[in-house]
Design a protein around this motif. Structure first.
Motif, PDB file in Angstrom:
ATOM      1  N   SER A 167     -11.199 -43.437 -12.873  1.00 41.10           N
ATOM      2  CA  SER A 167     -12.022 -42.495 -13.633  1.00 41.10           C
ATOM      3  C   SER A 167     -11.223 -41.891 -14.772  1.00 41.10           C
ATOM      4  O   SER A 167     -10.109 -41.393 -14.573  1.00 41.10           O
ATOM      5  CB  SER A 167     -12.507 -41.374 -12.705  1.00 41.10           C
ATOM      6  N   VAL A 168     -11.799 -41.922 -15.978  1.00 44.20           N
ATOM      7  CA  VAL A 168     -11.148 -41.311 -17.133  1.00 44.20           C
ATOM      8  C   VAL A 168     -10.944 -39.815 -16.893  1.00 44.20           C
ATOM      9  O   VAL A 168      -9.881 -39.263 -17.175  1.00 44.20           O
ATOM     10  CB  VAL A 168     -11.973 -41.543 -18.412  1.00 44.20           C
ATOM     11  N   GLY A 169     -11.968 -39.151 -16.348  1.00 47.05           N
ATOM     12  CA  GLY A 169     -11.874 -37.720 -16.138  1.00 47.05           C
ATOM     13  C   GLY A 169     -10.817 -37.341 -15.121  1.00 47.05           C
ATOM     14  O   GLY A 169     -10.023 -36.420 -15.349  1.00 47.05           O
ATOM     15  N   VAL A 170     -10.801 -38.031 -13.981  1.00 46.56           N
ATOM     16  CA  VAL A 170      -9.825 -37.719 -12.938  1.00 46.56           C
ATOM     17  C   VAL A 170      -8.411 -37.955 -13.454  1.00 46.56           C
ATOM     18  O   VAL A 170      -7.518 -37.109 -13.297  1.00 46.56           O
ATOM     19  CB  VAL A 170     -10.091 -38.572 -11.677  1.00 46.56           C
ATOM     20  N   PHE A 171      -8.190 -39.107 -14.096  1.00 47.98           N
ATOM     21  CA  PHE A 171      -6.866 -39.423 -14.617  1.00 47.98           C
ATOM     22  C   PHE A 171      -6.417 -38.401 -15.657  1.00 47.98           C
ATOM     23  O   PHE A 171      -5.294 -37.879 -15.605  1.00 47.98           O
ATOM     24  CB  PHE A 171      -6.858 -40.822 -15.231  1.00 47.98           C
ATOM     25  N   THR A 172      -7.295 -38.106 -16.617  1.00 48.95           N
ATOM     26  CA  THR A 172      -6.930 -37.192 -17.711  1.00 48.95           C
ATOM     27  C   THR A 172      -6.650 -35.793 -17.191  1.00 48.95           C
ATOM     28  O   THR A 172      -5.645 -35.160 -17.563  1.00 48.95           O
ATOM     29  CB  THR A 172      -8.055 -37.149 -18.761  1.00 48.95           C
ATOM     30  N   ARG A 173      -7.521 -35.291 -16.340  1.00 45.13           N
ATOM     31  CA  ARG A 173      -7.362 -33.921 -15.836  1.00 45.13           C
ATOM     32  C   ARG A 173      -6.042 -33.767 -15.081  1.00 45.13           C
ATOM     33  O   ARG A 173      -5.297 -32.799 -15.303  1.00 45.13           O
ATOM     34  CB  ARG A 173      -8.554 -33.585 -14.935  1.00 45.13           C
ATOM     35  N   GLU A 174      -5.743 -34.715 -14.215  1.00 43.43           N
ATOM     36  CA  GLU A 174      -4.523 -34.597 -13.419  1.00 43.43           C
ATOM     37  C   GLU A 174      -3.262 -34.809 -14.261  1.00 43.43           C
ATOM     38  O   GLU A 174      -2.258 -34.105 -14.086  1.00 43.43           O
ATOM     39  CB  GLU A 174      -4.561 -35.591 -12.256  1.00 43.43           C
ATOM     40  N   GLU A 175      -3.309 -35.767 -15.179  1.00 43.60           N
ATOM     41  CA  GLU A 175      -2.136 -36.047 -16.007  1.00 43.60           C
ATOM     42  C   GLU A 175      -1.818 -34.864 -16.918  1.00 43.60           C
ATOM     43  O   GLU A 175      -0.658 -34.451 -17.048  1.00 43.60           O
ATOM     44  CB  GLU A 175      -2.384 -37.307 -16.843  1.00 43.60           C
ATOM     45  N   VAL A 176      -2.845 -34.299 -17.548  1.00 39.15           N
ATOM     46  CA  VAL A 176      -2.618 -33.155 -18.442  1.00 39.15           C
ATOM     47  C   VAL A 176      -2.173 -31.941 -17.639  1.00 39.15           C
ATOM     48  O   VAL A 176      -1.251 -31.208 -18.041  1.00 39.15           O
ATOM     49  CB  VAL A 176      -3.886 -32.854 -19.260  1.00 39.15           C
ATOM     50  N   ARG A 177      -2.797 -31.702 -16.490  1.00 35.21           N
ATOM     51  CA  ARG A 177      -2.410 -30.560 -15.660  1.00 35.21           C
ATOM     52  C   ARG A 177      -0.948 -30.642 -15.229  1.00 35.21           C
ATOM     53  O   ARG A 177      -0.213 -29.650 -15.286  1.00 35.21           O
ATOM     54  CB  ARG A 177      -3.305 -30.499 -14.423  1.00 35.21           C
ATOM     55  N   ASN A 178      -0.542 -31.804 -14.789  1.00 32.28           N
ATOM     56  CA  ASN A 178       0.842 -31.958 -14.331  1.00 32.28           C
ATOM     57  C   ASN A 178       1.833 -31.688 -15.453  1.00 32.28           C
ATOM     58  O   ASN A 178       2.875 -31.050 -15.246  1.00 32.28           O
ATOM     59  CB  ASN A 178       1.051 -33.358 -13.764  1.00 32.28           C
ATOM     60  N   ARG A 179       1.500 -32.156 -16.656  1.00 33.29           N
ATOM     61  CA  ARG A 179       2.413 -31.938 -17.778  1.00 33.29           C
ATOM     62  C   ARG A 179       2.474 -30.461 -18.164  1.00 33.29           C
ATOM     63  O   ARG A 179       3.528 -29.946 -18.544  1.00 33.29           O
ATOM     64  CB  ARG A 179       1.990 -32.787 -18.973  1.00 33.29           C
ATOM     65  N   ILE A 180       1.336 -29.778 -18.102  1.00 34.23           N
ATOM     66  CA  ILE A 180       1.323 -28.348 -18.423  1.00 34.23           C
ATOM     67  C   ILE A 180       2.136 -27.566 -17.392  1.00 34.23           C
ATOM     68  O   ILE A 180       2.961 -26.703 -17.728  1.00 34.23           O
ATOM     69  CB  ILE A 180      -0.130 -27.826 -18.477  1.00 34.23           C
ATOM     70  N   ARG A 181       1.905 -27.861 -16.134  1.00 30.43           N
ATOM     71  CA  ARG A 181       2.599 -27.136 -15.068  1.00 30.43           C
ATOM     72  C   ARG A 181       4.107 -27.387 -15.097  1.00 30.43           C
ATOM     73  O   ARG A 181       4.905 -26.510 -14.724  1.00 30.43           O
ATOM     74  CB  ARG A 181       2.025 -27.534 -13.715  1.00 30.43           C
ATOM     75  N   ASP A 182       4.509 -28.578 -15.524  1.00 32.45           N
ATOM     76  CA  ASP A 182       5.928 -28.932 -15.528  1.00 32.45           C
ATOM     77  C   ASP A 182       6.672 -28.465 -16.773  1.00 32.45           C
ATOM     78  O   ASP A 182       7.890 -28.642 -16.876  1.00 32.45           O
ATOM     79  CB  ASP A 182       6.089 -30.455 -15.391  1.00 32.45           C
ATOM     80  N   ASP A 183       5.952 -27.893 -17.737  1.00 30.78           N
ATOM     81  CA  ASP A 183       6.591 -27.439 -18.974  1.00 30.78           C
ATOM     82  C   ASP A 183       7.397 -26.169 -18.702  1.00 30.78           C
ATOM     83  O   ASP A 183       6.818 -25.123 -18.364  1.00 30.78           O
ATOM     84  CB  ASP A 183       5.527 -27.182 -20.038  1.00 30.78           C
ATOM     85  N   PRO A 184       8.699 -26.211 -18.842  1.00 33.10           N
ATOM     86  CA  PRO A 184       9.521 -25.029 -18.521  1.00 33.10           C
ATOM     87  C   PRO A 184       9.476 -23.942 -19.580  1.00 33.10           C
ATOM     88  O   PRO A 184       9.928 -22.806 -19.340  1.00 33.10           O
ATOM     89  CB  PRO A 184      10.931 -25.610 -18.416  1.00 33.10           C
ATOM     90  N   ASP A 185       8.958 -24.255 -20.759  1.00 40.06           N
ATOM     91  CA  ASP A 185       9.028 -23.308 -21.873  1.00 40.06           C
ATOM     92  C   ASP A 185       7.824 -22.379 -21.959  1.00 40.06           C
ATOM     93  O   ASP A 185       7.917 -21.305 -22.563  1.00 40.06           O
ATOM     94  CB  ASP A 185       9.169 -24.071 -23.193  1.00 40.06           C
ATOM     95  N   ASP A 186       6.674 -22.798 -21.434  1.00 38.60           N
ATOM     96  CA  ASP A 186       5.465 -21.984 -21.565  1.00 38.60           C
ATOM     97  C   ASP A 186       5.420 -20.874 -20.525  1.00 38.60           C
ATOM     98  O   ASP A 186       5.670 -21.123 -19.332  1.00 38.60           O
ATOM     99  CB  ASP A 186       4.218 -22.857 -21.403  1.00 38.60           C
ATOM    100  N   PRO A 187       5.075 -19.646 -20.926  1.00 33.39           N
ATOM    101  CA  PRO A 187       4.829 -18.582 -19.946  1.00 33.39           C
ATOM    102  C   PRO A 187       3.549 -18.878 -19.163  1.00 33.39           C
ATOM    103  O   PRO A 187       2.707 -19.680 -19.598  1.00 33.39           O
ATOM    104  CB  PRO A 187       4.685 -17.332 -20.807  1.00 33.39           C
ATOM    105  N   GLU A 188       3.374 -18.223 -18.043  1.00 32.64           N
ATOM    106  CA  GLU A 188       2.230 -18.492 -17.176  1.00 32.64           C
ATOM    107  C   GLU A 188       0.905 -18.233 -17.890  1.00 32.64           C
ATOM    108  O   GLU A 188      -0.068 -18.952 -17.675  1.00 32.64           O
ATOM    109  CB  GLU A 188       2.325 -17.645 -15.909  1.00 32.64           C
ATOM    110  N   ALA A 189       0.845 -17.219 -18.715  1.00 32.87           N
ATOM    111  CA  ALA A 189      -0.407 -16.903 -19.412  1.00 32.87           C
ATOM    112  C   ALA A 189      -0.819 -18.050 -20.329  1.00 32.87           C
ATOM    113  O   ALA A 189      -2.004 -18.408 -20.419  1.00 32.87           O
ATOM    114  CB  ALA A 189      -0.259 -15.605 -20.207  1.00 32.87           C
ATOM    115  N   THR A 190       0.157 -18.631 -21.017  1.00 34.04           N
ATOM    116  CA  THR A 190      -0.137 -19.774 -21.903  1.00 34.04           C
ATOM    117  C   THR A 190      -0.571 -20.991 -21.092  1.00 34.04           C
ATOM    118  O   THR A 190      -1.497 -21.724 -21.477  1.00 34.04           O
ATOM    119  CB  THR A 190       1.097 -20.115 -22.754  1.00 34.04           C
ATOM    120  N   LYS A 191       0.121 -21.201 -19.967  1.00 36.25           N
ATOM    121  CA  LYS A 191      -0.266 -22.322 -19.109  1.00 36.25           C
ATOM    122  C   LYS A 191      -1.708 -22.174 -18.630  1.00 36.25           C
ATOM    123  O   LYS A 191      -2.460 -23.153 -18.598  1.00 36.25           O
ATOM    124  CB  LYS A 191       0.678 -22.424 -17.914  1.00 36.25           C
TER     125      LYS A 191
END
Length: 585
Positions: A167-191
């Motif tokens: 599924s395009v939606g399942v793949f995209t949602r999980e891939e983008v979420r993981n990258r956002i959560r793993d970003d060490p530079d963004d504060p929680e509010a931005t995430k």
């Protein structure tokens, strides 16, 4: 019961009958959208003289619907010419001076709004906050990077892992979420803001795909859809101008408006020695068998040919007229096929074609135009995008009917105001669009106004002076906007949908059918060995042909795909009768 009346003789002059007896084929095209008009025009230009186009509605154009209000033209259907290099719609419009460029690139950051090259998209949250521009740009870059990954599964043959559920939606949602959560530079509010933006972008993508959700779109097939290089364009005078240009070369008598078709009775020549009597039937009685109810001794309908030359197809219209034909080009939408195929074809369709109809997807994408006395948005704003902060951790989004408005992804600003006035164009898709279609204008205008007040934080936004909206899902002649490859389907299903009947290898028809077959409807083993030469008394090939955007493997969902599919089916018949027309018959 009174028999339906055949039009086999009534509309023919002696010259036409003489041509047909010597081999001039009769072609009926069902639908006067871009596919049907393109097919009819191509046939007429190549010397076919017996062509009829049957259009169910009161106007030509199909899913092109331009509405003129005051000095402006608004598109309820097709809006953009997507790409220019080799696009036949572009070349037709360009040659007639109809074009206006609307974007510089194919998938720019501002691709959500294609009405203007200028300005920025304003991302607003349900708490009335505007998301900072740098956050939007960072998220957009990340999303587009993942979007490009979704194309690679088909284009590079990458295996799809089980977690994505293809599924395009399942793949995209999980891939983008993981990258956002793993970003060490963004504060929680931005995430949190970026996580909420995922759902908004997927809503936009669903509107572009005309799916209920991107979770429904096949990941392994997504990359087969092909973008034509070049800028997007609109037609200020209305996309209907392209339709009118196509229709210019078609004589007025060829197109019959307000002529819905009830059933296509095909393979008539091999099914019985005599044509059927088709009687009028009651409302909703779509399962009446065309081969029953005839009275002995009556002449078969449309039988003006010699004893060994039967009409292979009879087109039964809702007004009870029966039109005999050699070939029928069916251009109805995938939505109509899904709803009506069991009663629309007799005998029923082969099992593999029915399976393709079921597997492929079509959804509803609707527009909501709101006209205001004065703009409440700034001159730099080219769209208002709705981001619900409480959807940051949500999975697939399906709302209860009373919350249908949460599926509206945003409003584009129509540009320039000198042409359109102060107008916003909203987008909604899926089941929620069908709920919206059932609401009255007043209710939709009120809800949209409340949303705009909430997201802008401006409680003084007035109600619009006028509302205009589409209703493609509930329109019985369309049952949706355009097609997509649903999870479980592929481009091979598009090819199966497009394959003419009967199949070149007639034995394929016997593999199965969608409805109960009557004696004589299946091709016998003797028939399967016969030549398919159109000039011999054997099984007539290509009795029923299929076109429309859903039948184009690379360009489904587009106007150029629709036009090219009509030309493709016309080319099949032109090639079939090439020798006939070369002889000048």
């Amino acid at each position: 019961m009174q028999s339906c009346e055949s039009s086999g003789d009534s509309a023919d002059d002696p010259l036409s009958r003489g041509l047909r007896r010597r081999g001039q084929p009769r072609v009926v095209v069902i639908g006067a959208g871009l596919a049907g008009l393109a097919a009819a025009k191509a046939l007429l230009e190549q010397g076919f003289t017996d062509v009829t186009v049957l259009e169910a509605s009161s106007c030509i154009g199909g899913r092109v619907q331009s509405v003129k209000l005051g000095h402006a033209t608004f598109e309820l259907g097709a809006t953009w010419i997507h790409g220019s290099h080799g696009n036949p719609i572009y070349h037709l419009a360009e040659a007639n001076g109809l074009l206006e460029e609307t974007t510089d690139g194919e998938r720019s950051v501002g691709r959500i709004s294609l009405y203007s090259k200028n300005g920025v998209a304003c991302y607003l949250t349900n708490h009335g906050r505007r998301i900072p521009k740098d956050v939007v740009e960072e998220f957009s870059d990340l999303y587009n990077e993942v979007y490009n990954m979704t194309q690679e599964f088909f284009r590079h043959g990458k295996p799809v892992n089980a977690e994505s559920q293809n599924s395009v939606g399942v793949f995209t949602r999980e891939e983008v979420r993981n990258r956002i959560r793993d970003d060490p530079d963004d504060p929680e509010a931005t995430k949190c803001l970026k996580l909420a933006m995922i759902q908004q972008y997927l809503k936009v993508e669903s509107c572009e795909s005309s799916s209920h959700s991107m979770d429904d779109v096949s990941l392994s097939a997504f990359g087969e859809w092909t973008e034509i290089p070049g800028a997007h364009h609109i037609i200020p005078s209305g996309f209907m101008r392209v339709v009118e240009l196509l229709a210019e070369g078609i004589p007025a008598h060829v197109i019959q408006l307000g002529k819905p078709v009830r059933c296509v009775h095909w393979d008539q020549a091999s099914a019985r020695p005599r044509g059927p009597e088709i009687e009028p039937r009651g409302e909703g009685d779509h399962n009446h068998d065309a081969g029953e109810g005839g009275q002995g001794g009556e002449e078969p309908l449309g039988d003006e040919r010699d004893e060994d030359e039967r009409w292979p197809v009879l087109v039964e219209c809702e007004d009870c007229e029966v039109i005999p034909a050699d070939h029928v080009i069916v251009t109805v939408s995938l939505g109509v096929l899904k709803r009506q195929y069991p009663s629309f074809f007799r005998p029923g369709l082969p099992a593999e074609k029915v399976a393709a109809i079921h597997r492929l997807g079509i959804g509803t994408t609707d527009k909501i135009f709101l006209e205001f006395e004065e703009p409440f948005w700034g001159p730099e704003c080219n769209s208002i995008q709705f981001v619900w902060e409480d959807e940051a951790e949500s999975g697939p989004l399906t709302y209860s009917p009373e919350l249908w408005y949460r599926k509206i992804c945003g409003f584009d600003v129509l540009y320039p105001p000198e042409r359109y006035g102060h107008v916003l164009s909203g987008w909604i898709c899926g089941e929620e669009a069908l709920v919206m279609e059932k609401c009255d204008d007043e209710a939709v205008a009120e809800i949209c106004t409340e949303m705009l007040r909430q997201f802008t934080g401006n409680p003084n936004i007035p109600k619009p002076r006028r509302i205009l909206r589409s209703a493609w899902g509930s329109n019985p002649y369309f049952r949706g906007s355009y097609s997509y490859t649903r999870v479980g389907s592929s481009g091979a299903d598009v090819e199966k949908l497009a394959t003419p009947l009967p199949y070149a290898e007639s034995s394929k028809l016997a593999q199965g059918s969608s409805s109960k077959q009557q004696p004589g409807h299946l091709l016998s083993s003797k028939c399967s060995e016969q030549s398919l030469d159109p000039n011999r008394g054997s099984i007539k090939p290509m009795q029923v042909l299929f076109s429309g955007e859903a039948t184009h493997r690379k360009y489904y969902s587009t106007t150029h795909g629709a036009l090219l599919s009509g030309q493709r089916e016309a080319a099949r018949l032109i090639e079939m009768y090439r020798d006939l027309f070369q002889q000048g018959t």
